[in-house]
Scaffold this motif. Structure first.
Motif, PDB file in Angstrom:
ATOM      1  N   SER A 206       0.844  -1.198   0.000  1.00 39.24           N
ATOM      2  CA  SER A 206       0.000   0.000   0.000  1.00 39.24           C
ATOM      3  C   SER A 206       0.877   1.245   0.000  1.00 39.24           C
ATOM      4  O   SER A 206       2.070   1.185   0.288  1.00 39.24           O
ATOM      5  N   ASP A 207       0.264   2.358  -0.304  1.00 43.00           N
ATOM      6  CA  ASP A 207       1.035   3.601  -0.356  1.00 43.00           C
ATOM      7  C   ASP A 207       1.655   3.934   1.003  1.00 43.00           C
ATOM      8  O   ASP A 207       2.817   4.367   1.081  1.00 43.00           O
ATOM      9  N   ASN A 208       0.878   3.736   2.087  1.00 42.18           N
ATOM     10  CA  ASN A 208       1.390   4.053   3.430  1.00 42.18           C
ATOM     11  C   ASN A 208       2.579   3.167   3.790  1.00 42.18           C
ATOM     12  O   ASN A 208       3.572   3.642   4.341  1.00 42.18           O
ATOM     13  N   GLU A 209       2.459   1.889   3.501  1.00 41.76           N
ATOM     14  CA  GLU A 209       3.555   0.958   3.803  1.00 41.76           C
ATOM     15  C   GLU A 209       4.783   1.287   2.975  1.00 41.76           C
ATOM     16  O   GLU A 209       5.921   1.261   3.485  1.00 41.76           O
ATOM     17  N   ALA A 210       4.588   1.606   1.672  1.00 41.90           N
ATOM     18  CA  ALA A 210       5.719   1.934   0.800  1.00 41.90           C
ATOM     19  C   ALA A 210       6.426   3.194   1.261  1.00 41.90           C
ATOM     20  O   ALA A 210       7.668   3.248   1.329  1.00 41.90           O
ATOM     21  N   VAL A 211       5.636   4.215   1.603  1.00 42.34           N
ATOM     22  CA  VAL A 211       6.219   5.484   2.075  1.00 42.34           C
ATOM     23  C   VAL A 211       6.965   5.264   3.394  1.00 42.34           C
ATOM     24  O   VAL A 211       8.026   5.859   3.634  1.00 42.34           O
ATOM     25  N   LYS A 212       6.399   4.447   4.276  1.00 43.19           N
ATOM     26  CA  LYS A 212       7.052   4.173   5.570  1.00 43.19           C
ATOM     27  C   LYS A 212       8.426   3.547   5.359  1.00 43.19           C
ATOM     28  O   LYS A 212       9.397   3.909   6.029  1.00 43.19           O
ATOM     29  N   ILE A 213       8.507   2.584   4.396  1.00 38.79           N
ATOM     30  CA  ILE A 213       9.790   1.936   4.114  1.00 38.79           C
ATOM     31  C   ILE A 213      10.763   2.948   3.529  1.00 38.79           C
ATOM     32  O   ILE A 213      11.945   3.000   3.909  1.00 38.79           O
ATOM     33  N   LEU A 214      10.295   3.783   2.624  1.00 37.00           N
ATOM     34  CA  LEU A 214      11.157   4.798   2.018  1.00 37.00           C
ATOM     35  C   LEU A 214      11.667   5.794   3.054  1.00 37.00           C
ATOM     36  O   LEU A 214      12.793   6.286   2.969  1.00 37.00           O
ATOM     37  N   THR A 215      10.801   6.074   4.047  1.00 35.83           N
ATOM     38  CA  THR A 215      11.189   7.027   5.097  1.00 35.83           C
ATOM     39  C   THR A 215      12.379   6.512   5.911  1.00 35.83           C
ATOM     40  O   THR A 215      13.219   7.300   6.383  1.00 35.83           O
ATOM     41  N   GLU A 216      12.463   5.204   6.082  1.00 29.04           N
ATOM     42  CA  GLU A 216      13.542   4.623   6.877  1.00 29.04           C
ATOM     43  C   GLU A 216      14.875   4.591   6.114  1.00 29.04           C
ATOM     44  O   GLU A 216      15.917   4.304   6.702  1.00 29.04           O
ATOM     45  N   MET A 217      14.841   4.894   4.849  1.00 28.76           N
ATOM     46  CA  MET A 217      16.059   4.834   4.028  1.00 28.76           C
ATOM     47  C   MET A 217      16.777   6.178   4.012  1.00 28.76           C
ATOM     48  O   MET A 217      16.202   7.212   4.339  1.00 28.76           O
TER      49      MET A 217
END
Length: 210
Positions: free
Chosen positions: A171-182
Motif C-alpha cells: 500500500s502507499d502508506n507501507e511503501a512510504v514508511k519503508i522509504l522514510t527509513e532509508m
C-alpha cells in the motif's frame, strides 16, 4: 389555832426566801450576763465581725452544737443528701453523654482516615499500572524502532530495483514508511526504479512528511 397561824407565817417566810433567791439570781447573774452579751454583739457588729459565722466556728468545737450545725448545713441551700445524689448522678450521665459524643467523633475520624488510606492505596496501584503500561509502551516502541532499524538496514543492503519491485505490491502508506527509513541517496535510487506515477506520488508524500 396558834399552831396554824405559826405555820402560815413560816410558809410566807419560806416563799419570801424563795422569791429573794430568784430575784438575786436574776439581778446578779442573768441581767448582767444579758447586758454583757448585748454590748458584745453591738461591739462585734460595729467592728464588722459576722456574728453568725463566729458562733458557727465556736459551736463547731462543742459536740452537741456542732452536730446541730452539721444537720443544719445538710439542708442548707434546700438540698438534701438524696437531692445531692440525684444531682451528682445527673452530672455523671452528662459526662457519659459527652464521652460518647467524643467517641463517635473519634470513630468518624478513624473512618475518614481509613477511607483516605484506602484511596491512597488505590491511587498508588493505579500509578503503578500506568507506569507498567508506559514501560510496556516504551518497550514496544523501542522494539518497533529496533525492528524498523533492522528492516531499514535490510533494505539499505538490497538493490534499488529489487526494493522497487517490492514497494509496488504494498500500500502507499507501507511503501512510504519503508522509504522514510532509508537514506536520501537510497530513496532517490529506489524512486528511479519505480513506475513514474508511483514515483511522483511517493515523492509528493515524502516532501509533505519532511
Amino acid at each position: 389555832m396558834a399552831k396554824k397561824k405559826k405555820k402560815e407565817e413560816f410558809v410566807e417566810i419560806e416563799e419570801e426566801k424563795g422569791y429573794g433567791v430568784f430575784q438575786w439570781i436574776l439581778f446578779v447573774l442573768v441581767i448582767p450576763l444579758l447586758f454583757a452579751i448585748t454590748v458584745a454583739l453591738i461591739v462585734m457588729t460595729v467592728a464588722g465581725v459576722n456574728i453568725f459565722e463566729k458562733a458557727k466556728e465556736v459551736g463547731a468545737h462543742v459536740p452537741f452544737v456542732s452536730k446541730l450545725i452539721d444537720d443544719g448545713g445538710n439542708n442548707q441551700g434546700g438540698q438534701t443528701d438524696k437531692e445531692k445524689i440525684v444531682s451528682l448522678q445527673a452530672e455523671v450521665k452528662n459526662k457519659e453523654a459527652k464521652i460518647e459524643q467524643l467517641e463517635k467523633k473519634l470513630k468518624t475520624s478513624d473512618k475518614k482516615m481509613e477511607d483516605l488510606l484506602t484511596e491512597k492505596d488505590r491511587l498508588e496501584i493505579e500509578i503503578e499500572k500506568l507506569r507498567q503500561q508506559d514501560n510496556t509502551a516504551d518497550a514496544a516502541k523501542e522494539q518497533q524502532n529496533s525492528e524498523n532499524k533492522k528492516l531499514s538496514d535490510t533494505y539499505e543492503a538490497m538493490a534499488p530495483k529489487n526494493i522497487a519491485s517490492i514497494l509496488v505490491n504494498l500500500s502507499d502508506n507501507e511503501a512510504v514508511k519503508i522509504l522514510t527509513e532509508m537514506s536520501t541517496e537510497k530513496q532517490a535510487a529506489v524512486l528511479e526504479k519505480l513506475p513514474p506515477d508511483k514515483a511522483a506520488k511517493y515523492t509528493k508524500i515524502l516532501s509533505g512528511a519532511s
